[in-house]
Structure formats: C-alpha cells, structure tokens
Design an enzyme around this catalytic site. Structure first.
Site, PDB file in Angstrom:
ATOM      1  N   HIS A 180       1.059  -1.062   0.006  1.00 12.90           N
ATOM      2  CA  HIS A 180      -0.062   0.148  -0.062  1.00 12.90           C
ATOM      3  C   HIS A 180       0.803   1.244  -0.124  1.00 12.90           C
ATOM      4  O   HIS A 180       2.036   1.286   0.478  1.00 12.90           O
ATOM      5  CB  HIS A 180      -0.934   0.095   1.119  1.00 12.90           C
ATOM      6  CG  HIS A 180      -1.969   1.063   1.056  1.00 12.90           C
ATOM      7  ND1 HIS A 180      -1.725   2.275   1.301  1.00 12.90           N
ATOM      8  CD2 HIS A 180      -3.329   0.544   0.600  1.00 12.90           C
ATOM      9  CE1 HIS A 180      -3.117   2.589   1.343  1.00 12.90           C
ATOM     10  NE2 HIS A 180      -3.721   1.970   0.700  1.00 12.90           N
ATOM     11  N   GLU A 209      -7.794  -4.706  -0.075  1.00  9.20           N
ATOM     12  CA  GLU A 209      -8.578  -5.429  -1.271  1.00  9.20           C
ATOM     13  C   GLU A 209      -8.590  -6.993  -1.001  1.00  9.20           C
ATOM     14  O   GLU A 209      -9.480  -7.701  -1.469  1.00  9.20           O
ATOM     15  CB  GLU A 209      -7.799  -5.211  -2.386  1.00  9.20           C
ATOM     16  CG  GLU A 209      -7.673  -3.944  -2.902  1.00  9.20           C
ATOM     17  CD  GLU A 209      -8.743  -3.139  -3.316  1.00  9.20           C
ATOM     18  OE1 GLU A 209     -10.058  -3.727  -3.260  1.00  9.20           O
ATOM     19  OE2 GLU A 209      -8.791  -2.041  -3.808  1.00  9.20           O
TER      20      GLU A 209
END
Ligand code: COA
Length: 377
Positions: free
Chosen positions: A256, A314
């Site tokens: 991320h 996700e």
C-alpha cells in the site's frame, strides 16, 4: 514552498481540514468520525455510520429510525433513470459506466438545490442503480426496492430477489462501514473540487464515480479473488505464490502507498469474513485465504526484503464480498455504494467553508511564436 515548486499528484499537500476520517499509515490507524475503525466497522449499521459522518455523532434510537426511513424513501429511481440503467445493462457496458450513467440520471426528479436532501437521494439510489443494471444485464427484470429492509439488506435483495441472511447483511455492513471514507483520496477530492465551484451534488458524485473507475483507485479485489480461486483449486499455495514472485509479478492484495503495516481495514474485514464464513459460508475457502495471507507476507519479506509489504484492504474485501454473494464484477461498484457516504459528507463539509479549488500549472511552453497563415504552414 516556492511559487513554482511542483507537487506531482498533489502528494504531501494538505488542502482542507476534515473531521470525517484520519489515517496514520505508519501506525496502521484509521479513524472514522472519531471512532477507530475497529470500534465502528463490525458494530455499526451502515445507516449509523452515515449519520455519524453527516452529524459528527451517533444517532439515538429515534433519530436512527427517522434517518433510516427518510433514506429508504428515496430508493426508487425516477422512470427515466431506470430506463438509462436498464439500457446500460442490456448494452452490456461495464458496471462502473452504468453507475456513472445512473448517478447522472438520478437527478431527473430533483432540482439539485438542496445538498442536505441530495446527499440522501444519491446514497439511497446508488444500490438501486447497480442492482437494476445487473439484473438487466442478466436478462432479468429490475426489482423495486423494499423500504422494510436495511440499506445493505435491500441492496442484496435487489440483486438476487431473495431476502438475505443476517450473516450476509452483517458482513456487507462491515464492508460498507470499513470503506466509507479514507481521507482525500482521488474520488473524494474530485467531488470536493466539483462542489467548490458551487455546482450540485449529482455532478460531484458523477465525477467521483468517474475517478473511482480508474484501476489506480478502484482497486484489485477482482484479481485477488481469481488468485484465491486458482489456489483453492490447485491446493499449492506456496508454489503458486513463489511462481508469481519469481516471474516478477505483484501479489494482488498486498502492499500500500500509505500503510506500511497491515492495513487496519484488512483487520476489520478479516474478522467480518471469519464471522460470516463460520455462520454461512465455505469455511475451507476462508481457511485457504488465511493460509495465503500468512504465506504471502512471509514470501514478500523473502523476495522484497525491507519493502514492508503487508495485507491491504483488497485482500479481505475479495474474501468477504465473494462469501456474501456479490459477483466479482460488482466489487468496484459496491465500493462506490459505500464510498458515496464519504463523498457526500465531504461535499457538505467543503460547502461549509468553501473556497474554489484552483491550483496553478507551471508553464513550460514557448512564449513568442508568430502567426503563420494556414496556406504557409
Ligand atoms: N507484490 C510484490 N511486490 C510488490 C508488491 C506486491 N503486491 N507491492 C509492491 N511490491 C514491490 C515493488 O515491486 C517494488 O519492488 P522494488 O523495490 O524491487 O522495485 C517495491 O515493492 C515498492 O513498490 P512501489 O510500487 O514503489 O510501491 P507503491 O507504494 O507505489 O505501491 C501498490 C503500492 C498498492 C500500487 C503496490 O503495493 C501494488 O501494486 N500492490 C498490488 C496491487 C494491489 O493489491 N492493489 C490494491 C491496493 S489497495
């Protein structure tokens, strides 16, 4: 900062005060409306989270009932909007395009002049748009929304025609709460820019949906699910992960830009997925997902030492939404349905203390060209 210093992508630039969400990527912290996500995510209904964002406090029982009823009453689409969405389904456009078209047409029976009402109309109608599109795309008649179901429950009902289980509704609410807001991400900022011109909320949310459509924002839960299903079939988790890493591929659902530890949203979504799968799902699939997560984090440290790659939002989004029965093609539109809460709250916040958003570009072209008539060029 010198006048002409460039900040590509506005990285590191603070453009507004917000009380809606706080992110600390180093600590892995996400606070929504003053509540750490771990407090809110699995406890609140989506209606409570919306109320919190709009009012900066949780509602009392009677306030919640009044708010939920008002929201539910806006669910039906005006006929022209339903026609647009139906056509989008029959034409087989991609889901995010259908959501954009539907959001734009959702103002057919509204004048767009009351942001307080418009925010509710928009949030209420996006699930109806997605479900109607999906059914039309599959050759089925769109269903009228039901006012007796919750926001999440009614979305699931409109998709399938069946009343969802409590476990499905609870799982979806945890998801919607978890992704409802996340600072000034690209789509949220887009919405704020549009209302900063004193345009209306329908325009702002239509623009925000356009921004969310892009793969750099809308995310990777679809590919995560495909990876997990492949591994479920083959059973060789470590081998398949190593193969990807050896080939220089990225593991979907890990890494991320902001979070350098496990994404706090992954924490809440994995607990929600665990509860869901224990009650209502294929628990072997959930066990496999946990194994993939552990193995992937270890292998990422082996192949990419020091890059601090951990599970992102996700990964468990894919696991949870798949379990609940949301088709993977609708993962990003379902994200939009949730984020509409944040988008609308940010638009209202922008209007509270508005200043037209108008950055500058640094001119790097020529300045002293002379005109040549077309027949001499
Ligand atoms: N799998 C394998 N390697 C990864 C990786 C992943 N998921 N994510 C990052 N890396 C590696 C990069 O290859 C790079 O390695 P290098 O230093 O040897 O070149 C290093 O980690 C840093 O990557 P970088 O692209 O600079 O990090 P970023 O902060 O820009 O990337 C993402 C953030 C999300 C784009 C990236 O982690 C990614 O592509 N993840 C997979 C897709 C995904 O899950 N997206 C959803 C995000 S919510």
């Amino acid at each position: 900062m010198s006048d002409q210093e460039i900040h590509e992508g506005l990285e590191g630039i603070t453009v507004a005060e917000t009380r809606l969400s706080f992110i600390d990527g180093e600590a892995g912290e996400l606070v929504i409306g003053g509540y750490p996500l771990s407090e809110l995510g699995g406890n609140a209904t989506f209606e409570e989270t919306l109320y919190l964002l709009y009012n900066d406090r949780l509602p009392t029982q009677s306030e919640l009932e009044e708010f939920s009823d008002e929201l539910a009453q806006y669910r039906s689409l005006p006929e022209g909007c339903l026609e647009v969405v139906r056509s989008a389904g029959e034409a087989g456009v991609v889901p995010m395009d259908a959501l954009r078209m539907g959001a734009a047409a959702a103002s057919l029976d509204q004048d767009g002049e009351d942001p307080e009402r418009d925010k509710l109309v928009i949030v209420a109608r996006l699930p109806t748009i997605v479900a109607a599109y999906w059914r039309a795309r599959n050759g089925e008649e769109p269903l009228e929304p039901r006012e007796d179901l919750s926001h999440a429950g009614n979305y699931l009902y409109m998709l399938t025609g069946e009343e969802p289980s409590d476990a499905q509704v609870g799982g979806l609410e945890a998801y919607l709460n978890t992704v409802v807001d996340h600072g000034l991400n690209a789509s949220t900022f887009t919405g704020r820019v549009i209302v900063s011109t004193e345009s209306d909320l329908y325009s702002a949310i239509t623009g925000a949906i356009g921004a969310l459509k892009g793969p750099l924002h809308g995310g990777a839960p679809g590919p995560v699910l495909r990876m997990l299903l492949d591994m479920y079939e083959s059973g060789d988790v470590e081998g398949m992960l190593r193969e990807k890493l050896e080939a220089g591929e990225r593991l979907m659902g890990f890494g991320h830009r902001v979070y350098k530890v496990r994404d706090p949203r992954a924490e809440v979504l994995s607990s929600a997925a665990e509860s869901f799968y224990q009650e209502d799902g294929d628990s072997d699939f959930f066990e496999l997902a946990k194994e993939v997560e552990t193995e992937a984090v270890d292998l990422l440290e082996e192949y990419k030492p020091g890059r601090r790659l951990d599970t992102n939002v996700e990964f468990y989004t894919a696991v949870l939404l798949h379990g609940i029965g949301i088709p993977d093609e609708l993962f990003t539109t379902t994200f939009g349905i949730a984020r509409a809460g944040g988008w609308t709250a940010h638009c209202l916040e922008q209007l509270e203390n508005n200043r037209l958003v108008r950055p500058r570009g640094k001119y790097v072209g020529e300045k002293d060209r002379t005109w040549t008539p077309v027949d001499e060029r």
